[in-house]
Design an enzyme around this catalytic site. Structure first.
Site, short mmCIF file in Angstrom:
data_model
loop_
_atom_site.label_atom_id
_atom_site.label_comp_id
_atom_site.label_asym_id
_atom_site.label_seq_id
_atom_site.Cartn_x
_atom_site.Cartn_y
_atom_site.Cartn_z
N HIS A 1 -61.36 42.78 53.42
CA HIS A 1 -61.80 44.07 52.91
C HIS A 1 -62.37 43.93 51.51
O HIS A 1 -61.91 43.10 50.72
CB HIS A 1 -60.64 45.07 52.88
CG HIS A 1 -59.93 45.23 54.18
ND1 HIS A 1 -60.57 45.59 55.33
CD2 HIS A 1 -58.62 45.06 54.50
CE1 HIS A 1 -59.69 45.65 56.32
NE2 HIS A 1 -58.51 45.33 55.84
N HIS B 1 -57.23 37.96 56.39
CA HIS B 1 -55.95 38.30 57.03
C HIS B 1 -56.16 38.75 58.47
O HIS B 1 -57.26 39.15 58.86
CB HIS B 1 -55.23 39.39 56.25
CG HIS B 1 -55.97 40.71 56.23
ND1 HIS B 1 -57.04 40.96 55.41
CD2 HIS B 1 -55.80 41.85 56.96
CE1 HIS B 1 -57.48 42.20 55.61
NE2 HIS B 1 -56.75 42.75 56.56
N ARG C 1 -65.53 41.66 59.53
CA ARG C 1 -64.96 40.77 60.54
C ARG C 1 -65.52 39.37 60.33
O ARG C 1 -66.73 39.15 60.33
CB ARG C 1 -65.30 41.31 61.93
CG ARG C 1 -64.45 40.75 63.06
CD ARG C 1 -64.78 41.41 64.38
NE ARG C 1 -64.37 42.80 64.42
CZ ARG C 1 -65.17 43.82 64.70
NH1 ARG C 1 -66.44 43.60 64.98
NH2 ARG C 1 -64.71 45.07 64.71
#
Length: 318
Positions: free
Chosen positions: A101, A176, A196
């Site tokens: 993110h 993650h 992604r």
């Protein structure tokens, strides 16, 4: 009905069906889920992609985003232009994609003014073989780019075993994912921006899901934070007290295991509460596993009784 009971803002959650989801949110939790691939319960959310509706009381039927806009005094008149946090329950029967993110600055410039995404996980349940990916093994940004381009995922990712009661802080820029068999409570910034990196070559409707490698390689932190700074064991924390799990720029999160009773003052702009185990009462109002609610500004004294667990969070906005 007393004023305090009236002012508790109970949520109707929003559910998301996922490639990696399952049916435990319907079997182990008191929810009517849309299918046996339900991966996320957006439990307290004012995000456009899942805006919770208030259940009962004076504001019954209001979307949380509308209440935030129309009744700012309920949230301490923070001056923020949007509700700052999002609380989820995640049921992962399979692995989610390996992802990252952005922070606020990158998201603002590249994602139409969106917030970035700091998040944390409290592990509610898992299997003996449950793992997460958090961080990577590249020493330089050049090495990271090379390993991603060559698909050297096994060598790149930092995979670790986790178990019930583990708490994981995931900062923007951290690669993650969560593995299968995990049930997680997530507190995060109010953002739905995910880049992604790798999706295990899975297909959806015969096609691979979109990757976002250009963005991801720009935001991934090198080097990653040490594991010791990311994961905390919380299984032996004392009962009947507010145990602080994390305080960062965006939120504070506490774990509260009640075996008899506990009392404290709600002195935050507002407080988010998720009942993750058992049942009891809050100032005489019955609460149980699966309930999610907000205690608004100036709520005052909080008296909890019963045998239950609550994960409590508040924004660092006042």
């Amino acid at each position: 009905m007393n004023c305090q009971e009236q002012s508790i803002l109970f949520m109707n959650p929003v559910f998301k069906q996922m490639l990696w989801g399952g049916d435990r949110l319907g079997k182990d939790w008191p929810y009517q889920i849309p299918g046996d691939d339900t991966g996320e319960c957006w439990a307290i959310s004012a995000h456009p992609n899942g805006d919770c509706i208030i259940k009962g009381g004076k504001y019954d039927g209001y979307k949380l985003s509308i209440l935030w806009e129309k009744e700012p005094q309920l949230f301490g008149n923070t001056g923020l232009d949007q509700f700052p946090l999002l609380v989820k329950i995640i049921n992962a029967e399979g692995c989610s994609s390996i992802q990252v993110h952005p922070d606020d600055a990158y998201a603002k410039n590249h994602e139409n003014g969106s917030l970035g995404k700091m998040e944390c996980w409290y592990v509610l349940d898992g299997r003996e073989d449950s793992t997460i990916v958090i961080g990577h093994n590249a020493n330089t940004r050049e090495e990271l780019k090379s390993m991603v381009e060559k698909g050297e995922w096994k060598e790149l990712i930092r995979e670790v075993h986790v178990e019930k009661d583990d708490f994981i802080q995931i900062e923007p820029g951290t690669i993650h994912t969560f593995g299968g068999g995990l049930m997680i409570l997530e507190v995060q910034q109010n953002s739905d921006i995910t880049y992604r990196v790798y999706d295990f070559d899975r297909l959806t409707n015969g096609k691979p899901r979109e990757l976002h490698l250009d963005n991801a390689l720009e935001v991934i932190s090198v080097p990653p934070k040490p594991l010791a700074e990311c994961i905390k064991k919380t299984g032996n924390m004392p009962e009947n007290t507010m145990n602080l799990l994390i305080e960062c720029d965006y939120y504070r999160v506490w774990k509260l295991d009640i075996s008899k009773s506990v009392a404290f003052k709600q002195d935050k702009p507002f407080m988010l509460m998720s009942v993750t185990k058992g049942e009891g009462n809050l100032n005489g109002t019955m609460i149980k596993k699966g309930d999610h609610f907000i205690l608004p500004y100036d709520y005052g004294d909080v008296n909890l009784e019963g045998e239950l667990q609550i994960i409590v969070s508040a924004c660092n906005c006042g």
